[in-house]
Design an enzyme around this catalytic site. Structure first.
Site, PDB file in Angstrom:
ATOM      1  N   THR A 175      -7.584   3.491   6.527  1.00 11.82           N
ATOM      2  CA  THR A 175      -7.798   2.372   5.601  1.00 11.82           C
ATOM      3  C   THR A 175      -8.828   1.427   6.216  1.00 11.82           C
ATOM      4  O   THR A 175      -8.905   1.330   7.438  1.00 11.82           O
ATOM      5  CB  THR A 175      -6.438   1.654   5.421  1.00 11.82           C
ATOM      6  OG1 THR A 175      -5.613   2.493   4.621  1.00 11.82           O
ATOM      7  CG2 THR A 175      -6.551   0.292   4.791  1.00 11.82           C
ATOM      8  N   ARG A 203       2.395   5.349  -6.449  1.00 11.75           N
ATOM      9  CA  ARG A 203       2.830   4.545  -5.293  1.00 11.75           C
ATOM     10  C   ARG A 203       1.722   3.548  -4.907  1.00 11.75           C
ATOM     11  O   ARG A 203       0.554   3.879  -4.860  1.00 11.75           O
ATOM     12  CB  ARG A 203       3.138   5.474  -4.117  1.00 11.75           C
ATOM     13  CG  ARG A 203       3.551   4.766  -2.821  1.00 11.75           C
ATOM     14  CD  ARG A 203       2.387   4.618  -1.870  1.00 11.75           C
ATOM     15  NE  ARG A 203       2.764   3.970  -0.619  1.00 11.75           N
ATOM     16  CZ  ARG A 203       1.887   3.529   0.284  1.00 11.75           C
ATOM     17  NH1 ARG A 203       0.587   3.680   0.081  1.00 11.75           N
ATOM     18  NH2 ARG A 203       2.292   2.942   1.388  1.00 11.75           N
ATOM     19  N   VAL A 204       2.118   2.309  -4.647  1.00  7.92           N
ATOM     20  CA  VAL A 204       1.151   1.300  -4.213  1.00  7.92           C
ATOM     21  C   VAL A 204       1.623   0.748  -2.870  1.00  7.92           C
ATOM     22  O   VAL A 204       2.798   0.405  -2.713  1.00  7.92           O
ATOM     23  CB  VAL A 204       1.039   0.157  -5.251  1.00  7.92           C
ATOM     24  CG1 VAL A 204       0.104  -0.932  -4.749  1.00  7.92           C
ATOM     25  CG2 VAL A 204       0.556   0.694  -6.592  1.00  7.92           C
ATOM     26  N   GLY A 205       0.729   0.674  -1.905  1.00  8.51           N
ATOM     27  CA  GLY A 205       1.067   0.159  -0.577  1.00  8.51           C
ATOM     28  C   GLY A 205       0.807  -1.331  -0.464  1.00  8.51           C
ATOM     29  O   GLY A 205       0.755  -2.060  -1.465  1.00  8.51           O
ATOM     30  N   THR A 225      -3.276  -2.774   8.190  1.00  3.17           N
ATOM     31  CA  THR A 225      -3.282  -1.322   7.995  1.00  3.17           C
ATOM     32  C   THR A 225      -2.045  -0.732   8.655  1.00  3.17           C
ATOM     33  O   THR A 225      -1.610  -1.220   9.692  1.00  3.17           O
ATOM     34  CB  THR A 225      -4.551  -0.688   8.608  1.00  3.17           C
ATOM     35  OG1 THR A 225      -4.339   0.736   8.726  1.00  3.17           O
ATOM     36  CG2 THR A 225      -4.896  -1.230   9.987  1.00  3.17           C
ATOM     37  N   GLY A 228       2.538   0.924   4.780  1.00  2.00           N
ATOM     38  CA  GLY A 228       2.427  -0.157   3.805  1.00  2.00           C
ATOM     39  C   GLY A 228       3.752  -0.764   3.374  1.00  2.00           C
ATOM     40  O   GLY A 228       3.861  -1.979   3.197  1.00  2.00           O
TER      41      GLY A 228
HETATM   42  N1  ASP Z   1      -1.485   0.482   4.509  1.00  2.14           N
HETATM   43  C1  ASP Z   1      -1.953   1.596   3.746  1.00  2.14           C
HETATM   44  C2  ASP Z   1      -0.932   1.958   2.712  1.00  2.14           C
HETATM   45  O1  ASP Z   1       0.234   1.879   2.997  1.00  2.14           O
HETATM   46  C3  ASP Z   1      -2.231   2.800   4.546  1.00  2.14           C
HETATM   47  C4  ASP Z   1      -3.061   2.601   5.786  1.00  2.14           C
HETATM   48  O2  ASP Z   1      -3.238   1.514   6.285  1.00  2.14           O
HETATM   49  O3  ASP Z   1      -3.567   3.590   6.279  1.00  2.14           O
HETATM   50  O4  ASP Z   1      -1.299   2.355   1.629  1.00  2.14           O
END
Ligand code: ASP
Length: 304
Positions: A175, A203-205, A225, A228
């Site tokens: 990310t 799905r939403v992070g 990051t 999530g």
């Molecule tokens: N935080 C992001 C999510 O959960 C993933 C990531 O940081 O790689 O969608």
């Protein structure tokens, strides 16, 4: 806040906290170049006397176009092989915030976040996320632009590992995010992601959840990051702001916020800048590629 350019600006960026050290080593040169290019885009933007929010937006656009990062072009895939991207942008001076989730066709989802930031709303999802981005001229591209052979292979391996072990495979996360303090003292944060590999569609992070993965106010700008769900359950980015407001140093606040994530058996990292230009970039994973620029210094990037 003043109208005068009296502050020493700073830009920090990240390309995801994860345990993918081996893969990063293989691609170290390209990743470093992408980070330096993103810093340069942000630096140029500030040089044009534009504000911190445009600087972080431009840095994120560069990283969204880079195939090895998990945002825009290089996004990880959902369990059914489709792509769903999220992005958020926040400006601390007036707490203007905009985010999109579930974008599928916008080459640079951060432009969708910009479109929403300029409106009275904060979060737009699904097909409308792309429509909002397109309405401000953001390029729309076919899904094949994002569904790369690399990510298809990654998804196949991931699904096979789950089938074999019945557990979640180590995430290859990348990310992207940026935080900036500009010369007028405005703080801004931006984050963009393809989510987590093999996530169920819909799905939403934390990335587009203001206060969880992305936050900016008068004291701090933060981009997170990692796992999530844990960042949402800890309101991590806002928590850093709260602590700094109460007088905790940026470094200590950033570390304490990550400890809360760790307490939920989760991991990740974050980048943060405060109004004095202090920067913290802690992570509790193997690696978090990141970069930093201050005036009078050449841009720096760390891969592992
Ligand atoms: N935080 C992001 C999510 O959960 C993933 C990531 O940081 O790689 O969608």
């Amino acid at each position: 806040l003043t109208d005068e350019r009296t502050v020493r600006p700073v830009i920090a960026i990240h390309a995801g906290a994860g345990d993918h050290a081996e893969e990063l080593k293989e691609h170290e040169t390209e990743c470093r170049e992408a980070l330096l290019e993103a810093l340069e885009a942000a630096r140029r933007t500030l040089g044009e006397d534009r504000d911190a929010s445009l600087a972080v937006e431009r840095a994120v656009m560069v990283m969204e176009d880079f195939e090895l990062f998990n945002a825009g072009r290089g996004s990880t895939l959902c369990s059914d092989g489709t792509v769903e991207m999220s992005a958020a942008l926040m400006r601390g001076s007036d707490r203007a915030a905009g985010a999109v989730a579930g974008a599928r066709y916008t080459r640079n989802p951060i432009l969708g976040a910009r479109a929403v930031l300029e409106s009275p709303y904060v979060l737009i999802t699904g097909a409308e996320a792309d429509e909002w981005a397109a309405a401000i001229g953001a390029q729309q591209v076919p899904a094949s632009h994002f569904i790369t052979a690399r990510q298809q292979a990654g998804l196949r391996e991931h699904l096979a590992a789950i089938a074999a072990e019945g557990a979640l495979h180590n995430q290859d996360r990348a990310t992207v995010g940026a935080v900036c303090l500009d010369e007028r003292g405005v703080l801004a944060a931006a984050t963009s992601t393809g989510g987590i590999r093999g996530q169920p569609p819909g799905r939403v992070g934390d990335c587009p959840i203001i206060g969880a993965g992305t936050w900016a106010d008068l004291d701090v700008a933060v981009s997170c990051t990692g796992d999530g769900e844990a960042f949402i359950r800890s309101a991590t980015a806002r928590e850093v702001g709260h602590m700094v407001q109460r007088g905790v140093s940026l470094e200590a606040a950033a570390e304490a916020a990550l400890e809360e994530v760790a307490a939920l058996q989760a991991s990740g990292g974050l980048i943060a800048v405060d109004r004095e230009g202090n920067v913290a970039m802690p992570y509790i994973t193997q690696v978090m590629p990141r970069g930093l620029w201050r005036p009078g210094q050449s841009p720096q990037a760390w891969i592992a």
